[in-house]
Structures are given as C-alpha cells and as structure tokens.
Scaffold this motif. Structure first.
Motif, PDB file in Angstrom:
ATOM      1  N   THR A 126       8.160   6.979  -6.423  1.00 28.25           N
ATOM      2  CA  THR A 126       7.117   6.910  -4.928  1.00 28.25           C
ATOM      3  C   THR A 126       6.627   7.370  -3.778  1.00 28.25           C
ATOM      4  O   THR A 126       6.511   6.390  -2.826  1.00 28.25           O
ATOM      5  CB  THR A 126       7.914   5.391  -4.299  1.00 28.25           C
ATOM      6  N   GLU A 159       5.929   1.656  -0.616  1.00 29.05           N
ATOM      7  CA  GLU A 159       5.647   2.152  -1.803  1.00 29.05           C
ATOM      8  C   GLU A 159       6.878   1.719  -2.623  1.00 29.05           C
ATOM      9  O   GLU A 159       6.564   1.817  -4.211  1.00 29.05           O
ATOM     10  CB  GLU A 159       5.239   3.797  -1.197  1.00 29.05           C
ATOM     11  N   THR A 193       0.975   0.865 -11.290  1.00 28.16           N
ATOM     12  CA  THR A 193       1.230   0.602 -10.322  1.00 28.16           C
ATOM     13  C   THR A 193       0.700   1.140  -8.660  1.00 28.16           C
ATOM     14  O   THR A 193       0.442   0.988  -7.526  1.00 28.16           O
ATOM     15  CB  THR A 193       3.063   0.449 -10.031  1.00 28.16           C
ATOM     16  N   PHE A 194       0.519   2.346  -9.619  1.00 24.32           N
ATOM     17  CA  PHE A 194      -0.094   3.387  -8.227  1.00 24.32           C
ATOM     18  C   PHE A 194      -1.691   3.678  -8.121  1.00 24.32           C
ATOM     19  O   PHE A 194      -2.150   4.382  -7.263  1.00 24.32           O
ATOM     20  CB  PHE A 194       0.319   4.635  -7.788  1.00 24.32           C
ATOM     21  N   LYS A 241       7.164  -0.697  -4.667  1.00 25.02           N
ATOM     22  CA  LYS A 241       5.997  -1.194  -5.452  1.00 25.02           C
ATOM     23  C   LYS A 241       6.527  -1.424  -7.439  1.00 25.02           C
ATOM     24  O   LYS A 241       5.567  -2.281  -7.548  1.00 25.02           O
ATOM     25  CB  LYS A 241       5.069  -0.455  -4.935  1.00 25.02           C
ATOM     26  N   TYR A 243       4.185   9.164  -6.266  1.00 24.34           N
ATOM     27  CA  TYR A 243       2.630   8.747  -7.233  1.00 24.34           C
ATOM     28  C   TYR A 243       1.504   8.283  -6.228  1.00 24.34           C
ATOM     29  O   TYR A 243       0.699   8.404  -6.937  1.00 24.34           O
ATOM     30  CB  TYR A 243       3.395   7.984  -8.413  1.00 24.34           C
ATOM     31  N   PRO A 244       1.872   8.519  -5.068  1.00 24.80           N
ATOM     32  CA  PRO A 244       0.717   7.827  -4.160  1.00 24.80           C
ATOM     33  C   PRO A 244      -0.148   8.921  -3.724  1.00 24.80           C
ATOM     34  O   PRO A 244      -1.308   8.732  -3.925  1.00 24.80           O
ATOM     35  CB  PRO A 244       0.970   7.110  -2.812  1.00 24.80           C
ATOM     36  N   SER A 246      -2.452   8.899  -7.015  1.00 25.87           N
ATOM     37  CA  SER A 246      -3.818   8.602  -7.250  1.00 25.87           C
ATOM     38  C   SER A 246      -4.713   9.323  -6.301  1.00 25.87           C
ATOM     39  O   SER A 246      -6.102   9.036  -6.370  1.00 25.87           O
ATOM     40  CB  SER A 246      -3.124   7.404  -6.584  1.00 25.87           C
TER      41      SER A 246
END
Ligand code: PR8
Length: 468
Positions: free
Chosen positions: A105, A67, A231-232, A70, A108-109, A112
């Motif tokens: 990082t 992550e 990105t995420f 990324k 943000y995943p 999502s």
C-alpha cells in the motif's frame, strides 16, 4: 539432531554473537557484529540474484491510513498487526500513519503514477527494509519478530496474466538458487486458500524443517492478479490503445533465512556456516611457543595473504589463550575450515586442516597448490552440508493414507504427506481433526489416489505439519 532445539537456538544466538534479545521491547533485538556479517553476506547473494533483472528502490517507512485501508482483504489480514504513529511531537496527526507491515500500500499508489503505457512494463522493483508486525503468536528471535529487520520484498507489475504467472516461476527459481547457495533444502507448496496472502490470488511458499520437526516458512511468492491494480488504479495503455489493469506479484524473505542457516546446519558444537555467508571462511590458528613464534606468525600471514588474493575471507586467531579454547570458539562460530600451524609443521612445510563437519585432520603441504587444496576442502564441506540437510528433509517427509496416523508422524518430528481432493472443507477438516496445519499442495496425486478425508478422487498430495 540437537536435543532441545529451542534452548539450543536461543543460546547459540548469544554465544556466537548473532543477536542480543535483551532490548526492552518484545520481539525486537540487536544484530551483533558476527550475526550482522552473516546477514550482510546473505543479502549480497539475494541482491546479486535479483539485480540481474530487478531494480532496487527504497520507500518511506510510514503509510497513510487511507492507503493502507484501501484494499479490503489486505487490511483485514493485517489490521491486528499494525503499529500506528498518531502524534508528531505534542500534536495529534491529521491522519494516522502506519509503520509498514509490508509495502504493497506504500508502493502501489506510486505504481499508479509511474505506469502509463505498455512500454513501462514490466516493472520489477525490490527493497530491503525493516517492517513492523505486532505479532500475537509467541515471538522468537529471527523467527517471529515484531520488527522484521531484513525484509526483502519484491513487487512486479506486468501487462498480461501469462507474464505474471511466469514471474512467479522466475521467483521460484531465484529462491531455489538462493537457498542452494546456502545449502538449505526446501519444500515448495501452494498455500491453501485460507492461508493465502491477504489480497492475493494464490501464494507459493518455501518451507524448511527445523531440527525439532516444526516447519518454518522462509519465503513466499504471491500472485496478486489484478486486485491491487483495481484498488490503486494501476492501468496502462496497451498496444491496441485500450486501457487495462496490470497484473502483479510480490515476493518476500526475511530474517528467517539467517534462522534457517543456524537451525538447519547447526550441531551440538555450534554453528556450521555455509562458506558463502561465513564471516571467516578459513580461520588460521597459530600454535605459538616462545621459540619460533615470529616464524610461525609470519607464515600465517603469508598464507592469509595468499588465500585472500584468491578471494577468500580469512582470519588469524592470535589471541593469547590456549589453542584448545580457540578450536572450541571457532567450532561454535561455525568457521568452515581451520588451519593449524606450529613450529613443527613449519619445519615439515605443512599445515593441519580441519573441516567443521568432520573431525579428521588433513595435512596440506605449504606449496603452490595450497590455495586450490583449501578451495577443494571448502567445496567438499559445502556439498556435505547440502547433502546432509537434503537427506534429513527427505527422511522426515512421511506419506500416509490414514488420518489417524498424522499425529504420530508429526509428533515423531516429521511432516505428513497425504492425498487430498482439493476441497476446502476436507482441507479444513484435516486441520480440525489433527490440530496441525495444511502447509499446502506439494504435488499432483498419483492415479487412483483417494482423498484422506472424503475418499473421493484425490487431486493433490498435501503437506501437513506443526508450524512455527
Ligand atoms: C508479504 N509482501 O508480506 P509475507 N518475523 C520474521 N519473518 C517473518 C515474519 C515475522 N514476524 N512474518 C513474515 N515473515 C509479501 C511478500 C511483500 C513481500 C517472513 O509476504 O507476509 C516469512 O518468511 O508472506 C514470509 O514468507 C516472508 O516474511 C514474507 O512475508
């Protein structure tokens, strides 16, 4: 102005029981009880401001390498500063885990997963955590640490670019109110592209001038645009049924806020704490003799209770030491107001008040107005701290049209303000020719102003400084 600021700062941290830097890892220190309290009250203020329309959350400390790596720009900006966890006990981990240097990082995943539709937006979360940065520049307690123990980071996501830009303005207002409550002045500027947060579209920064003339960045607000969203894969279904990427911001302050409270307001006698964060807002010093001791103490307790009922933080220093030593100690620790009471004062039904910023002794009658009079003195003290600090700042920003003057201005303990056309090349030339940093764009240039490097029409006034 404190003569040797660096030494003064270092000494006061120890003498006032703020931090202890003797921990055997460079860039990491212990918050001692008095410092911890200042930190606690400081956090209460920023939390109260954010809680109006943000929610507090808490993410794990570790970020999987996958992550963290990324977002290309982001990892480039941070890779030299990351601490890694590679083992669990005696076994190597399948994937390296980073100690968060900041939490984009990590967060943000999850954004999502959480954001599906426009009704989920905006999302405005913040957390107060420790982050780790293997800083290679000279470390200094509170100012440049490798474990940032008080990292307040906010992360927002929005449906439109406009709302996202508005959020940047909102953060600016929040930070202004926060710093105002601490009587800390600030310079707000838009960082140049080469000093923008890794992965962000642009960065707005709050800087202060320390007594030695160097500037300290004490807060930053980043417009992340859609780069992290792409990105995420943070998308939402809009009202029109289309799937779109969110727009994001993040904003942070750190232990540096406590450093600036100490640096901006301190004097040769020690700290001068703003009332909002002072562990004791009023310190009562009984002058005790054998005769009349109990009466004096019971009056002190009575006053303490009355002030506490009014929401003030009060302590009585009844240590068995000379009153002079007590005065000295509380001046060092920056208590805003001292109240002295001896047997004779009791006979006269008065107490002697002394503000930390002025030596003058003020007689206050021990009557129903005492609480209001004390509050009034605290208020005057706070206003004086604020005015003094703001005038120091305005006296130390000096405009020049001569590039050769910049060094003289800065070496004399100031910040230089210059006209700039806005071209990156000219900005970098300022840095190369002078050896100082372009803090950023402070405001628009006046009509007909010319760039200090190229002589072309200037768009902006930029600030140049020696930075921490
Ligand atoms: C972000 N992401 O990370 P930023 N010691 C003390 N304070 C520090 C240090 C350090 N080593 N490094 C930075 N700071 C974004 C915004 C989440 C939040 C302080 O931004 O890298 C500085 O005052 O700009 C800086 O303005 C703030 O942390 C945020 O760090």
């Amino acid at each position: 102005m404190v003569e040797n600021f660096s030494e003064w700062f270092h000494d006061i941290l120890e003498e006032a029981n703020i931090t202890d830097s003797r921990y055997p890892i460079k860039g990491m220190a212990i918050w001692m009880p008095y410092g911890f309290k200042i930190r606690k009250y400081m956090l209460e203020i920023i939390k109260e401001l954010l809680d109006k329309d943000h929610d507090e959350v808490l993410f794990p400390l570790l970020v999987p390498e996958g992550e963290l790596a990324k977002e290309g720009e982001h990892i480039k900006g941070f890779e030299e500063e990351v601490y890694w966890v590679t083992k669990g006990g005696v076994n190597d981990l399948n994937e390296k885990l980073a100690l968060r240097p900041t939490s984009e990082t990590a967060i943000y995943p999850m954004y999502s997963l959480w954001i599906r539709s426009h009704i989920d937006l905006p999302i405005k979360y913040y957390q107060v955590v420790n982050t780790f940065r293997y800083e290679t520049k000279h470390t200094r307690p509170l100012i440049r640490v490798r474990e940032i123990t008080t990292f307040k980071e906010a992360h927002t996501a929005h449906a439109t670019k406009e709302e996202c830009a508005q959020q940047i303005e909102d953060f600016i207002e929040i930070y202004k109110e926060f710093l105002d409550s601490l009587a800390i002045p600030y310079l707000i500027s838009k960082r140049p592209p080469w000093d923008t947060f890794p992965g962000a579209d642009y960065t707005m920064a709050f800087d202060i001038i320390m007594p030695d003339g160097k500037t300290l960045q004490i807060g930053t607000i980043h417009n992340l645009g859609q780069s992290f969203a792409k990105t995420f894969d943070i998308t939402f279904e809009d009202k029109d049924g289309e799937h779109k990427y969110v727009y994001q911001t993040c904003a942070g302050v750190s232990d540096r806020i406590v450093a600036s409270i100490i640096g901006v307001h301190g004097d040769e006698k020690g700290l001068r704490l703003p009332p909002r964060v002072s562990p004791n807002q009023i310190t009562i010093i009984p002058i005790l003799f054998k005769k009349g001791k109990e009466e004096v103490m019971s009056k002190c307790m009575e006053i303490k209770a009355a002030l506490e009922d009014a929401g003030l933080r009060v302590n009585i220093d009844d240590r068995d030491i000379r009153p002079g030593k007590k005065f000295y100690d509380w001046e060092l620790k920056g208590t805003p107001l001292k109240l002295e009471i001896g047997p004779r004062d009791l006979e006269n039904n008065i107490t002697i008040a002394m503000r930390r910023d002025e030596g003058e002794k003020i007689e206050l009658t021990l009557d129903d107005d005492l609480v209001d009079n004390v509050k009034d003195l605290l208020d005057k003290y706070y206003k004086n701290l604020k005015e003094t600090a703001w005038s120091f700042q305005s006296e130390h920003v000096k405009f020049t049209e001569e590039i050769n003057e910049i060094a003289n201005i800065i070496e004399a303990g100031n910040i230089a303000a210059v006209n700039w056309c806005g071209d990156e090349e000219c900005g970098k030339q300022i840095e190369e020719k002078t050896g100082y940093d372009v803090l950023g764009i402070y405001k628009d240039a006046e009509e007909n102003a010319k760039c200090i490097v190229s002589g072309n029409d200037a768009k902006y006034v930029a600030l140049i400084a020696k930075t921490y």
